[in-house]
Design a protein around this motif. Structure first.
Motif, mmCIF file in Angstrom:
data_model
loop_
_atom_site.group_PDB
_atom_site.id
_atom_site.type_symbol
_atom_site.label_atom_id
_atom_site.label_comp_id
_atom_site.label_asym_id
_atom_site.label_seq_id
_atom_site.Cartn_x
_atom_site.Cartn_y
_atom_site.Cartn_z
ATOM 1 N N ALA A 40 0.838 -1.200 0.000
ATOM 2 C CA ALA A 40 0.000 0.000 0.000
ATOM 3 C C ALA A 40 0.874 1.251 0.000
ATOM 4 C CB ALA A 40 -0.935 0.000 1.199
ATOM 5 N N GLU A 41 1.944 1.215 0.767
ATOM 6 C CA GLU A 41 2.866 2.357 0.806
ATOM 7 C C GLU A 41 3.492 2.582 -0.564
ATOM 8 O OE1 GLU A 41 7.046 3.405 2.985
ATOM 9 O OE2 GLU A 41 5.568 2.290 4.156
ATOM 10 N N ASP A 42 3.882 1.507 -1.233
ATOM 11 C CA ASP A 42 4.482 1.618 -2.565
ATOM 12 C C ASP A 42 3.484 2.152 -3.585
ATOM 13 O OD1 ASP A 42 6.811 0.647 -1.461
ATOM 14 O OD2 ASP A 42 6.523 -1.404 -2.197
ATOM 15 N N ILE A 43 2.247 1.709 -3.500
ATOM 16 C CA ILE A 43 1.220 2.198 -4.434
ATOM 17 C C ILE A 43 0.972 3.681 -4.202
ATOM 18 C CG2 ILE A 43 -1.226 2.053 -5.047
ATOM 19 C CD1 ILE A 43 -1.021 -0.987 -4.606
ATOM 20 N N ARG A 44 0.869 4.095 -2.925
ATOM 21 C CA ARG A 44 0.660 5.518 -2.635
ATOM 22 C C ARG A 44 1.833 6.352 -3.154
ATOM 23 N NH1 ARG A 44 -1.729 3.374 2.049
ATOM 24 N NH2 ARG A 44 0.231 3.484 3.186
ATOM 25 N N TYR A 45 3.041 5.837 -3.015
ATOM 26 C CA TYR A 45 4.227 6.534 -3.523
ATOM 27 C C TYR A 45 4.124 6.691 -5.045
ATOM 28 C CZ TYR A 45 9.094 7.565 -4.629
ATOM 29 O OH TYR A 45 10.230 8.142 -5.106
ATOM 30 N N THR A 46 3.761 5.614 -5.720
ATOM 31 C CA THR A 46 3.629 5.659 -7.178
ATOM 32 C C THR A 46 2.577 6.668 -7.604
ATOM 33 O OG1 THR A 46 4.309 3.348 -7.355
ATOM 34 C CG2 THR A 46 3.106 4.278 -9.238
ATOM 35 N N LEU A 47 1.436 6.661 -6.931
ATOM 36 C CA LEU A 47 0.356 7.593 -7.277
ATOM 37 C C LEU A 47 0.763 9.037 -6.994
ATOM 38 C CD1 LEU A 47 -2.722 5.549 -6.042
ATOM 39 C CD2 LEU A 47 -2.014 5.968 -8.419
ATOM 40 N N ALA A 48 1.513 9.254 -5.935
ATOM 41 C CA ALA A 48 1.958 10.613 -5.608
ATOM 42 C C ALA A 48 2.923 11.151 -6.662
ATOM 43 C CB ALA A 48 2.613 10.631 -4.230
ATOM 44 N N HIS A 49 3.647 10.248 -7.327
ATOM 45 C CA HIS A 49 4.609 10.656 -8.350
ATOM 46 C C HIS A 49 4.102 10.370 -9.766
ATOM 47 C CE1 HIS A 49 7.033 10.447 -4.703
ATOM 48 N NE2 HIS A 49 7.776 11.374 -5.282
ATOM 49 N N TRP A 50 2.809 10.231 -9.917
ATOM 50 C CA TRP A 50 2.219 9.859 -11.203
ATOM 51 C C TRP A 50 2.593 10.807 -12.345
ATOM 52 C CZ3 TRP A 50 0.603 5.350 -12.571
ATOM 53 C CH2 TRP A 50 -0.074 5.207 -13.777
ATOM 54 N N PRO A 51 2.526 12.147 -12.154
ATOM 55 C CA PRO A 51 2.866 13.029 -13.289
ATOM 56 C C PRO A 51 4.290 12.792 -13.803
ATOM 57 C CG PRO A 51 1.761 14.275 -11.571
ATOM 58 C CD PRO A 51 2.045 12.910 -11.001
ATOM 59 N N GLY A 52 5.233 12.582 -12.903
ATOM 60 C CA GLY A 52 6.600 12.322 -13.328
ATOM 61 C C GLY A 52 6.739 10.998 -14.049
ATOM 62 N N LEU A 53 6.000 9.993 -13.582
ATOM 63 C CA LEU A 53 6.038 8.682 -14.236
ATOM 64 C C LEU A 53 5.483 8.778 -15.648
ATOM 65 C CD1 LEU A 53 6.518 5.618 -14.133
ATOM 66 C CD2 LEU A 53 4.232 5.400 -13.159
ATOM 67 N N ILE A 54 4.377 9.476 -15.794
ATOM 68 C CA ILE A 54 3.773 9.637 -17.120
ATOM 69 C C ILE A 54 4.718 10.416 -18.035
ATOM 70 C CG2 ILE A 54 1.871 10.749 -18.375
ATOM 71 C CD1 ILE A 54 1.207 8.074 -16.974
ATOM 72 N N ARG A 55 5.355 11.445 -17.487
ATOM 73 C CA ARG A 55 6.304 12.220 -18.287
ATOM 74 C C ARG A 55 7.438 11.323 -18.772
ATOM 75 N NH1 ARG A 55 10.404 16.769 -16.606
ATOM 76 N NH2 ARG A 55 11.035 17.377 -18.679
ATOM 77 N N PHE A 56 7.935 10.463 -17.887
ATOM 78 C CA PHE A 56 9.002 9.552 -18.283
ATOM 79 C C PHE A 56 8.522 8.596 -19.374
ATOM 80 C CE2 PHE A 56 10.807 5.292 -17.843
ATOM 81 C CZ PHE A 56 12.095 5.565 -18.239
ATOM 82 N N LEU A 57 7.319 8.070 -19.219
ATOM 83 C CA LEU A 57 6.811 7.119 -20.203
ATOM 84 C C LEU A 57 6.543 7.788 -21.555
ATOM 85 C CD1 LEU A 57 4.420 5.021 -17.957
ATOM 86 C CD2 LEU A 57 6.649 4.341 -18.863
#
Length: 145
Positions: free
Chosen positions: A37-54
Motif C-alpha cells: 500500500a505504501e508503494d502504491i501511494r508513492y507511485t500515485l503521488a509521483h504519477w505526473p513524473g512517471l507519465i512524463r518519463f513514459l
C-alpha cells in the motif's frame, strides 16, 4: 547516426491509462499499513513524473551519473557534524558545493577561489557575478621557463 530513443508503443497508451485507476482500486483491497500500500501511494503521488518519463523516451531513469558526481560530498557529510555551529555548517556546505562544482567544470578549486577572491577585492561589479562562476573561469596557461 542518432542514438535510438525508446518510445512507448501506441498500443501501450490504453494500458498506461488504465494503470492509475487499477492502482487506486487495489488500495481499497489491501491493508493500508502494508508495504505494498505504501508503494502504491508513492507511485500515485509521483504519477505526473512517471507519465512524463513514459511519454518522453529521452529521459534517463538511471541516476548513476549524478550519484557518482555527488558521492565524494556524501562521503564527507559526517564531517559537517563537527562544524561547530549552524553558521559553520552552512559555510562548510557552501564551500563543499563550490569545490564540487569546480571539479565538475574541470577547474582547479584553489586557483578558482584565489582568482575569484582577487577579482572581488579588485572591485568586480556585482552585476557581472555570472562572469565569476566556475564554468566561466579561464585557467591561466602554465608559464614555460
Amino acid at each position: 547516426m542518432q542514438p535510438s530513443v525508446w518510445r512507448p508503443a501506441r498500443n501501450a497508451a490504453p494500458i498506461i491509462a488504465a494503470l492509475k485507476p487499477w492502482l487506486e482500486a487495489q488500495l481499497s483491497r489491501i491493508p493500508q499499513k502494508s508495504q505494498l500500500a505504501e508503494d502504491i501511494r508513492y507511485t500515485l503521488a509521483h504519477w505526473p513524473g512517471l507519465i512524463r518519463f513514459l511519454d518522453d523516451g529521452t529521459l534517463e531513469l538511471d541516476t548513476n551519473p549524478v550519484e557518482n558526481q555527488i558521492r565524494p560530498i556524501a562521503l564527507t557529510r559526517k564531517n559537517a557534524l563537527f562544524a561547530g555551529n549552524e553558521v559553520g555548517a552552512e559555510n562548510w556546505a557552501m564551500l563543499a558545493s563550490l569545490v564540487a562544482t569546480c571539479k565538475m567544470s574541470g577547474v582547479n578549486p584553489i586557483d578558482y577561489i584565489a582568482a575569484t577572491l582577487r577579482a572581488i577585492l579588485d572591485g568586480h561589479p556585482q552585476s557581472g557575478i555570472e562572469d565569476l562562476m566556475p564554468w566561466r573561469y579561464k585557467q591561466p596557461s602554465s608559464l614555460a621557463a
